[in-house]
Design a protein around this motif. Sequence first.
Motif, PDB file in Angstrom:
ATOM      1  N   ASP A   1       0.737  -1.202   0.107  1.00 43.16           N
ATOM      2  CA  ASP A   1       0.027  -0.227   0.010  1.00 43.16           C
ATOM      3  C   ASP A   1       0.969   1.343   0.018  1.00 43.16           C
ATOM      4  O   ASP A   1       0.414   2.497   0.201  1.00 43.16           O
ATOM      5  N   THR A   2       2.288   1.103  -0.326  1.00 48.73           N
ATOM      6  CA  THR A   2       3.036   2.373  -0.181  1.00 48.73           C
ATOM      7  C   THR A   2       3.069   3.095  -1.480  1.00 48.73           C
ATOM      8  O   THR A   2       2.780   2.559  -2.417  1.00 48.73           O
ATOM      9  N   GLU A   3       3.108   4.437  -1.294  1.00 46.11           N
ATOM     10  CA  GLU A   3       3.268   5.163  -2.459  1.00 46.11           C
ATOM     11  C   GLU A   3       4.650   4.827  -3.446  1.00 46.11           C
ATOM     12  O   GLU A   3       5.576   4.838  -2.565  1.00 46.11           O
ATOM     13  N   GLY A   4       4.615   5.103  -4.633  1.00 40.98           N
ATOM     14  CA  GLY A   4       5.642   4.836  -5.499  1.00 40.98           C
ATOM     15  C   GLY A   4       6.976   5.629  -5.102  1.00 40.98           C
ATOM     16  O   GLY A   4       8.068   5.079  -4.999  1.00 40.98           O
ATOM     17  N   THR A   5       6.616   6.925  -4.573  1.00 40.07           N
ATOM     18  CA  THR A   5       7.515   7.829  -4.160  1.00 40.07           C
ATOM     19  C   THR A   5       8.570   7.529  -3.009  1.00 40.07           C
ATOM     20  O   THR A   5       9.566   8.206  -2.657  1.00 40.07           O
ATOM     21  N   ASP A   6       7.827   6.454  -2.343  1.00 38.98           N
ATOM     22  CA  ASP A   6       8.516   6.087  -0.902  1.00 38.98           C
ATOM     23  C   ASP A   6       9.636   4.874  -1.224  1.00 38.98           C
ATOM     24  O   ASP A   6      10.244   4.510  -0.403  1.00 38.98           O
ATOM     25  N   LEU A   7       9.536   4.377  -2.262  1.00 33.72           N
ATOM     26  CA  LEU A   7      10.420   3.151  -2.584  1.00 33.72           C
ATOM     27  C   LEU A   7      11.984   3.438  -2.344  1.00 33.72           C
ATOM     28  O   LEU A   7      12.527   2.493  -1.614  1.00 33.72           O
ATOM     29  N   PRO A   8      12.397   4.466  -2.635  1.00 35.46           N
ATOM     30  CA  PRO A   8      13.809   4.526  -2.292  1.00 35.46           C
ATOM     31  C   PRO A   8      14.353   4.500  -0.823  1.00 35.46           C
ATOM     32  O   PRO A   8      15.255   3.902  -0.402  1.00 35.46           O
ATOM     33  N   GLU A   9      13.321   5.306  -0.208  1.00 34.92           N
ATOM     34  CA  GLU A   9      13.804   5.235   1.307  1.00 34.92           C
ATOM     35  C   GLU A   9      13.305   3.993   1.742  1.00 34.92           C
ATOM     36  O   GLU A   9      13.933   3.383   2.903  1.00 34.92           O
ATOM     37  N   LEU A  10      12.554   3.256   1.557  1.00 34.72           N
ATOM     38  CA  LEU A  10      11.869   1.850   2.069  1.00 34.72           C
ATOM     39  C   LEU A  10      13.140   0.935   1.628  1.00 34.72           C
ATOM     40  O   LEU A  10      13.267   0.045   2.612  1.00 34.72           O
ATOM     41  N   LEU A  11      13.785   1.218   0.592  1.00 32.07           N
ATOM     42  CA  LEU A  11      14.839  -0.002   0.099  1.00 32.07           C
ATOM     43  C   LEU A  11      16.084   0.339   0.893  1.00 32.07           C
ATOM     44  O   LEU A  11      16.754  -0.836   1.332  1.00 32.07           O
ATOM     45  N   ASP A  12      16.279   1.576   1.377  1.00 36.06           N
ATOM     46  CA  ASP A  12      17.349   1.980   2.038  1.00 36.06           C
ATOM     47  C   ASP A  12      17.156   1.434   3.427  1.00 36.06           C
ATOM     48  O   ASP A  12      18.288   1.058   4.274  1.00 36.06           O
ATOM     49  N   ALA A  13      15.839   1.146   3.828  1.00 34.90           N
ATOM     50  CA  ALA A  13      15.566   0.856   5.353  1.00 34.90           C
ATOM     51  C   ALA A  13      15.462  -0.636   5.477  1.00 34.90           C
ATOM     52  O   ALA A  13      15.237  -1.317   6.474  1.00 34.90           O
ATOM     53  N   ALA A  14      15.583  -1.502   4.271  1.00 40.12           N
ATOM     54  CA  ALA A  14      15.366  -2.886   4.254  1.00 40.12           C
ATOM     55  C   ALA A  14      16.561  -3.559   5.173  1.00 40.12           C
ATOM     56  O   ALA A  14      17.778  -3.047   4.964  1.00 40.12           O
ATOM     57  N   THR A  15      16.347  -4.536   5.935  1.00 41.32           N
ATOM     58  CA  THR A  15      17.258  -5.187   6.639  1.00 41.32           C
ATOM     59  C   THR A  15      18.054  -6.272   5.944  1.00 41.32           C
ATOM     60  O   THR A  15      17.490  -6.710   4.831  1.00 41.32           O
ATOM     61  N   SER A  16      18.883  -6.842   6.557  1.00 48.07           N
ATOM     62  CA  SER A  16      19.874  -8.016   5.837  1.00 48.07           C
ATOM     63  C   SER A  16      18.802  -9.242   5.617  1.00 48.07           C
ATOM     64  O   SER A  16      19.064  -9.921   4.884  1.00 48.07           O
ATOM     65  N   ASP A  17      17.891  -9.333   6.457  1.00 47.76           N
ATOM     66  CA  ASP A  17      16.647 -10.531   6.257  1.00 47.76           C
ATOM     67  C   ASP A  17      16.123 -10.388   5.007  1.00 47.76           C
ATOM     68  O   ASP A  17      15.526 -11.292   4.664  1.00 47.76           O
ATOM     69  N   ASP A  18      15.948  -9.026   4.486  1.00 51.13           N
ATOM     70  CA  ASP A  18      15.213  -8.945   3.493  1.00 51.13           C
ATOM     71  C   ASP A  18      16.070  -9.009   1.943  1.00 51.13           C
ATOM     72  O   ASP A  18      15.191  -9.384   0.782  1.00 51.13           O
ATOM     73  N   ILE A  19      17.210  -8.942   2.008  1.00 49.81           N
ATOM     74  CA  ILE A  19      18.215  -9.143   1.049  1.00 49.81           C
ATOM     75  C   ILE A  19      18.653 -10.415   0.769  1.00 49.81           C
ATOM     76  O   ILE A  19      18.866 -11.066   1.593  1.00 49.81           O
ATOM     77  N   GLY A  20      18.494 -10.813  -0.500  1.00 50.58           N
ATOM     78  CA  GLY A  20      18.659 -12.178  -0.840  1.00 50.58           C
ATOM     79  C   GLY A  20      20.220 -12.466  -0.945  1.00 50.58           C
ATOM     80  O   GLY A  20      21.031 -11.412  -0.969  1.00 50.58           O
ATOM     81  N   THR A  21      20.780 -13.668  -0.954  1.00 53.71           N
ATOM     82  CA  THR A  21      22.551 -14.076  -1.111  1.00 53.71           C
ATOM     83  C   THR A  21      22.417 -15.113  -2.181  1.00 53.71           C
ATOM     84  O   THR A  21      21.534 -15.618  -2.437  1.00 53.71           O
ATOM     85  N   GLU A  22      23.522 -15.063  -2.594  1.00 50.44           N
ATOM     86  CA  GLU A  22      23.922 -16.103  -3.653  1.00 50.44           C
ATOM     87  C   GLU A  22      24.626 -17.186  -2.797  1.00 50.44           C
ATOM     88  O   GLU A  22      24.666 -18.322  -3.525  1.00 50.44           O
ATOM     89  N   ASN A  23      24.684 -17.164  -1.562  1.00 54.44           N
ATOM     90  CA  ASN A  23      25.318 -18.181  -0.851  1.00 54.44           C
ATOM     91  C   ASN A  23      24.291 -19.008  -0.348  1.00 54.44           C
ATOM     92  O   ASN A  23      23.616 -18.824   0.463  1.00 54.44           O
ATOM     93  N   PRO A  24      24.308 -20.425  -0.882  1.00 51.99           N
ATOM     94  CA  PRO A  24      23.318 -21.214  -0.577  1.00 51.99           C
ATOM     95  C   PRO A  24      23.424 -21.865   1.020  1.00 51.99           C
ATOM     96  O   PRO A  24      22.641 -22.443   1.381  1.00 51.99           O
ATOM     97  N   PHE A  25      24.506 -21.602   1.621  1.00 54.91           N
ATOM     98  CA  PHE A  25      24.893 -22.223   2.949  1.00 54.91           C
ATOM     99  C   PHE A  25      24.495 -21.127   3.877  1.00 54.91           C
ATOM    100  O   PHE A  25      24.944 -21.107   5.108  1.00 54.91           O
ATOM    101  N   ARG A  26      23.906 -19.822   3.757  1.00 54.23           N
ATOM    102  CA  ARG A  26      23.661 -18.866   4.677  1.00 54.23           C
ATOM    103  C   ARG A  26      22.954 -19.364   5.542  1.00 54.23           C
ATOM    104  O   ARG A  26      22.012 -20.050   5.699  1.00 54.23           O
TER     105      ARG A  26
END
Length: 165
Positions: free
Chosen positions: A140-165
């Motif tokens: 339900d977020t406004e599109g203009t808020d996406l940059p700030e939301l991406l900056d606030a994303a935590t390491s739990d939200d970010i994918g990794t290429e390491n399959p053993f993470r």
Amino acid sequence: MAIRTHWTVIHVCGHEVSHDLSGRPADRRASFARWLQERDCTACWKAAREQDGAGKEEWLAAKRAEEQQAAAEWAAQFDMPPLEGPERALAWAERSRHQLVTAAYGALVTDGSWDEADWTVLEDKIRTITRAGWWIDQRDTEGTDLPELLDAATSDDIGTENPFR
């Protein structure tokens, strides 16, 4: 003399029904009985709702399928990574991501002051968020808020290429 509590009403559907209006104040029973005359009886009203519900469910399923198709084509076109999470949340998250990112592009680039270079940097950040729940949470977020939301994303939200993470 007591005000009557039972009213026989002929509804617009043609059915004649006796209504117990004792639960209503005495001075409002007659007007409520007139109001009932302008409505379908309970059985016809429920039948109409069931028919409408089936139509709405079919319409909603078709709309969701159309949105899912658009999201899948968009993800393939812009090389978006697959999302991670429970199977039942993935389709919803893919639609949410598609809607939010296209809204952001429209607000920031098409209607805003960003150029394609600015957008490319943001698009790279978008690709890092692979947790389905994150995209659903932002639906339900406004599109203009996406940059700030991406900056606030935590390491739990970010994918990794390491399959053993």
